[in-house]
Design a protein around this motif. Structure first.
Motif, short mmCIF file in Angstrom:
data_model
loop_
_atom_site.label_atom_id
_atom_site.label_comp_id
_atom_site.label_asym_id
_atom_site.label_seq_id
_atom_site.Cartn_x
_atom_site.Cartn_y
_atom_site.Cartn_z
N ILE A 262 0.91 -1.36 0.08
CA ILE A 262 -0.08 0.03 -0.08
C ILE A 262 0.86 1.28 0.10
O ILE A 262 1.74 1.31 0.63
CB ILE A 262 -1.12 -0.03 1.30
N THR A 263 0.61 2.13 -0.84
CA THR A 263 1.47 3.36 -1.06
C THR A 263 0.57 4.40 -1.78
O THR A 263 -0.05 4.07 -2.79
CB THR A 263 2.86 3.16 -1.62
N GLY A 264 0.80 5.73 -1.29
CA GLY A 264 0.06 6.87 -1.84
C GLY A 264 -1.46 6.76 -1.39
O GLY A 264 -2.21 7.91 -1.86
N GLU A 265 -1.70 6.21 -0.23
CA GLU A 265 -3.12 6.32 0.28
C GLU A 265 -3.16 7.12 1.21
O GLU A 265 -2.51 7.25 2.15
CB GLU A 265 -3.65 4.82 0.60
N SER A 266 -4.50 7.55 1.54
CA SER A 266 -4.87 8.50 2.92
C SER A 266 -5.74 7.62 3.54
O SER A 266 -6.86 7.79 2.97
CB SER A 266 -5.18 9.90 2.34
#
Length: 256
Positions: free
Chosen positions: A242-246
């Motif tokens: 998971i990357t770039g998630e808020s």
């Protein structure tokens, strides 16, 4: 044993993050602009896994200081994760926000995340360390329909965009970058916001609190531990892809 640096960990959400991550076996470097508060947090942390926790004074708007902390930790015990949590808020009508308050909000909440993210990423890349970076944003970074917080909203929207830009560029270095977006969190900062919103809206702190609870489908104000659990997940192996998630952690007060 993994090491995490947490900014703004002298109180509130940051302290809860430090306590929870230490309980889960992390070595924690507690940092805060208030050195005594950072030290106080360090003394609260579990050492059951044999950790030797550290504390450092850090003003996140000072890029050189942030780089110094990142490099020190990377070169001595290894820098595995960095949580940019330090933040400020105040409440005022949009047309009445003074420039000095706007500057402070943007400097700490956005520029501080930028500078600390740079420092952490540079140290991780230099030491060939796959790492995790988590930024504290807000549900106010996903919607502008928030009263008396225009500068704060702007700063937190910026954090979410910055998180995505960092994630895209740092992926080739095996560094993931995500954000956590709290809602109505019961902290000392929130107590101030209750009083400010009540004064600006001609209400009472109790009525404002009731409105916040009513706006939260899970039916309560969230705790700092609720936010800390979200951060612990983003730092865990379960979030490795998971990357770039808020990540919204707000009891349903805002859904996207």
């Amino acid at each position: 044993m993994s090491t995490v640096v947490i900014t703004g960990s002298g109180s509130g959400i940051g302290r809860a993050m430090a306590v929870m991550l230490a309980e889960r076996g992390w070595t924690v470097v507690a940092t805060d602009v208030n050195e005594a508060a950072a030290t106080e947090t360090r003394l609260l942390l579990s050492t059951a896994a044999g950790q030797a926790h550290l504390s450092r004074q850090l003003n996140v708007t000072d890029g050189d200081a942030a780089q110094g902390v990142a490099d020190e930790i990377a070169d001595t015990i290894g820098l595995d994760a960095w949580v940019s949590n330090a933040g400020v808020s105040f409440m005022e009508r949009f047309v009445d926000i003074p420039r000095e308050k706007l500057d402070l909000t943007l400097d700490v909440n956005l520029k501080g995340v930028f500078l600390c993210g740079q420092a952490a990423a540079r140290a991780m890349i230099r030491t060939s360390s796959a790492g995790r970076i988590v930024n504290t944003a807000s549900m106010a970074g996903k919607q502008g329909r928030v009263p008396f917080l225009a500068d704060y909203v702007a700063s937190k929207f910026g954090v979410i965009g910055l998180t995505q830009a960092m994630a895209f560029e740092l992926a080739e270095n095996d560094i993931t970058v995500n954000a956590v977006c709290p809602g109505f969190v019961a902290t000392a900062m929130q107590e101030r916001e209750l009083a400010w919103e009540a004064a600006l809206s001609g209400s009472t702190p109790e009525a404002v609190r009731d409105a916040w609870v009513a706006a939260t489908p899970l039916g309560r104000l969230q705790t700092p531990d609720d936010v800390a659990r979200g951060v612990a997940f983003l730092l865990s192996d379960d979030a490795a892809f998971i990357t770039g998630e808020s990540l919204s952690v707000n009891g349903g007060a805002y859904m996207d």
